[in-house]
Scaffold this active site. Structure first.
Site, PDB file in Angstrom:
ATOM      1  N   GLY A 212       0.763  -1.233   0.000  1.00 45.18           N
ATOM      2  CA  GLY A 212       0.000   0.000   0.000  1.00 45.18           C
ATOM      3  C   GLY A 212       0.796   1.287   0.000  1.00 45.18           C
ATOM      4  N   ASP A 213       2.122   1.196   0.171  1.00 43.63           N
ATOM      5  CA  ASP A 213       2.934   2.423   0.234  1.00 43.63           C
ATOM      6  C   ASP A 213       4.301   2.167  -0.387  1.00 43.63           C
ATOM      7  OD1 ASP A 213       3.438   5.068   0.815  1.00 43.63           O
ATOM      8  OD2 ASP A 213       3.950   4.729   2.916  1.00 43.63           O
ATOM      9  N   PHE A 214       4.277   1.556  -1.579  1.00 39.39           N
ATOM     10  CA  PHE A 214       5.517   1.180  -2.266  1.00 39.39           C
ATOM     11  C   PHE A 214       6.103   2.426  -2.921  1.00 39.39           C
ATOM     12  CE2 PHE A 214       8.179  -1.387  -5.123  1.00 39.39           C
ATOM     13  CZ  PHE A 214       8.492  -2.464  -4.324  1.00 39.39           C
ATOM     14  N   ASN A 215       6.568   3.342  -2.087  1.00 43.70           N
ATOM     15  CA  ASN A 215       7.021   4.625  -2.617  1.00 43.70           C
ATOM     16  C   ASN A 215       8.540   4.722  -2.664  1.00 43.70           C
ATOM     17  OD1 ASN A 215       8.159   5.900  -0.196  1.00 43.70           O
ATOM     18  ND2 ASN A 215       6.062   6.096   0.550  1.00 43.70           N
ATOM     19  N   ASN A 218      10.477   4.085   0.527  1.00 48.36           N
ATOM     20  CA  ASN A 218      10.290   2.789   1.186  1.00 48.36           C
ATOM     21  C   ASN A 218      10.924   1.636   0.426  1.00 48.36           C
ATOM     22  OD1 ASN A 218       8.890   3.870   3.339  1.00 48.36           O
ATOM     23  ND2 ASN A 218       6.873   3.552   2.419  1.00 48.36           N
TER      24      ASN A 218
END
Length: 353
Positions: A212-215, A218
Site C-alpha cells: 500500500g505504500d511502495f514509494n 520505502n
C-alpha cells in the site's frame, strides 16, 4: 490536543534500547519518518538496528501492528528483503511504553528492527531496469503475502482507510478541502470514472494483501556487479490493507512517476513482466483491461492530494507539486492514450529482454 508523533531525544532512545533490549549504543542517529520516530542504531558489538517508535495514535491498535510485524517476518522467510523484529529481554516483539517525550504522557509501541543496507530508490536514476525490478518486487511481495495467515488478518480490511484504493470513494468527503482549486474538478471526475469503470470490475480483480505504500522512500536499492541496481529492502508496512494486485501496481507506478523526469514513460517499464501477476482474471471472469491501470494510478494521486490538503498525513510539498502536474498531464492526454503508451513501451521492454 497532544501531538501524536513522538519526539524522543537520542538519550531517551538509548535508555529505551538498554532497558528493553539490553543494547548499548556505539552510535545512534535519527532517521526520517512521517508519523513515527526512527533511529539508526549501531551497538557496541557491531550489530545494526532501527529503533522504531510508533506514533501514539497507531499505538492504540497493537493487533494491527502485531500483524504488520508478522508480515515482515513472513516476507523475510520467503526471500523478500523486509525487516524483522528483535525480541525484548522478556521475549516480546514489541513493547507498549507509557512515556513523556515532551508531548505529555502517552503510550507508544516500540520495536527494534533489523537494519537493511542500501539507499532509497529516489537517490538513483530510474532506468527501465530498476523500474522493472520495482514492479517485479511489488508483484512478488503480494504473491507471498497471499499465502500468509494470521489470527488478526481481518485487521487489514480497514474500512474507510484513505490510503486503500478500495476506499477511494471515501475521498468525496474530503473534496471540500480543495474548494476553489481547479484540481477539485479533476479529482471529482476521477472519482466519478472510478465509480463507473472500476467498482463494477471488483469481482474480476485478483484479491491480495497490499503493502500500500511502495514509494520512493520505502524501497532500498544497492548496486550490482553489472552497473545496475537491485532492490535490497522494502520498508514501512503501516499502510498494509486488503486489496487487489492491480492496486499495488497502480500505487507503485504513481510513486515512481513522481521521481521520474518523464513520468508518462514509467508505466510500461514497471508492469512489463508483471501483467500475468497483476492483470489476471478469475476463471470465466471478464478481462481486466490494462486501461484500468492509468485510472487507478491517477486515483492514487487523488488520495495523495486529499490527504495533503486535509493534513491527514505528512506528504511533502514537492511530491504534491509534481503529482498535480502529472495528474493534469494524464488527464489531458486521456486514459486510452496513456494506456497505448504504456502498452507499447511494455512490449518494447519485453522484446529487449
Amino acid at each position: 490536543m497532544l501531538e501524536k508523533k513522538p519526539k524522543f531525544s537520542v538519550d531517551q532512545a538509548s535508555d529505551i534500547l538498554k532497558r528493553l533490549y539490553d543494547v548499548t549504543t556505539s552510535k545512534i542517529n535519527p532517521l526520517p519518518s512521517y508519523d513515527d520516530q526512527n533511529f539508526y542504531v549501531l551497538s557496541t558489538n557491531g550489530k545494526e538496528y532501527v529503533l522504531k517508535i510508533m506514533n501514539s495514535e497507531d499505538s492504540q491498535n497493537p493487533s494491527l501492528i502485531e500483524l504488520q510485524t508478522y508480515a515482515m517476518s513472513f516476507l523475510h522467510e520467503n526471500g523478500i528483503p523486509a525487516q524483522t523484529a528483535t525480541p525484548t529481554v522478556t521475549g516480546q516483539l514489541m513493547s507498549l511504553e507509557e512515556l513523556d517525550c515532551g508531548c505529555g504522557q502517552q503510550k507508544y509501541l516500540v520495536r527494534l528492527l533489523s537494519y537493511l543496507p542500501g539507499q532509497t530508490i529516489s537517490k538513483v536514476p530510474l532506468t527501465p531496469q530498476i523500474l522493472f525490478e520495482a514492479g517485479k518486487m511489488a508483484a512478488k511481495m503480494d504473491k507471498v503475502l497471499q499465502k500468509m495467515d494470521h489470527p488478526n488478518i481481518r485487521e487489514l480490511d480497514r474500512d474507510g482507510f484513505i490510503w486503500s484504493l478500495s476506499n477511494l470513494l471515501v475521498l468525496e468527503k474530503y473534496l471540500y478541502v480543495l474548494d476553489g482549486e481547479p484540481l477539485q474538478k479533476v479529482v471529482q471526475s476521477v472519482i466519478n470514472l472510478y465509480k463507473l469503470t472500476i467498482v463494477p470490475k471488483y469481482t474480476h480483480f485478483r484479491k491480495c494483501i497490499n503493502h500500500g505504500d511502495f514509494n520512493d522512500l520505502n524501497v532500498l536499492v544497492q548496486p550490482d556487479n553489472n552497473g545496475c541496481y537491485t532492490i535490497s529492502g522494502i520498508l514501512d508496512f503501516g499502510d498494509m490493507n486488503s486489496g487487489f494486485y492491480i492496486h499495488e501496481l497502480a500505487i507503485t507506478i504513481m510513486y515512481m512517476m513522481i521521481e521520474h523526469p518523464n513520468p508518462i514513460e514509467v508505466g510500461g517499464a514497471v508492469w512489463r513482466d508483471g501483467r500475468v501477476n497483476y492483470l489476471s482474471m478469475k476463471p470465466r471472469g471478464q478481462p481486466v483491461r490494462a486501461g484500468h491501470v492509468p485510472l487507478l494510478s491517477v486515483s492514487s494521486f487523488c488520495s495523495l492530494f486529499c490527504s495533503y490538503a486535509a493534513r491527514e498525513r505528512g506528504v511533502s510539498d514537492d511530491n504534491v507539486r509534481k503529482g498535480v502536474q502529472i495528474l493534469q498531464d494524464i488527464w489531458t492526454l486521456g486514459q486510452q492514450h496513456v494506456e497505448t503508451i504504456w502498452f507499447q513501451s511494455a512490449e518494447k521492454y519485453c522484446a529487449s529482454k
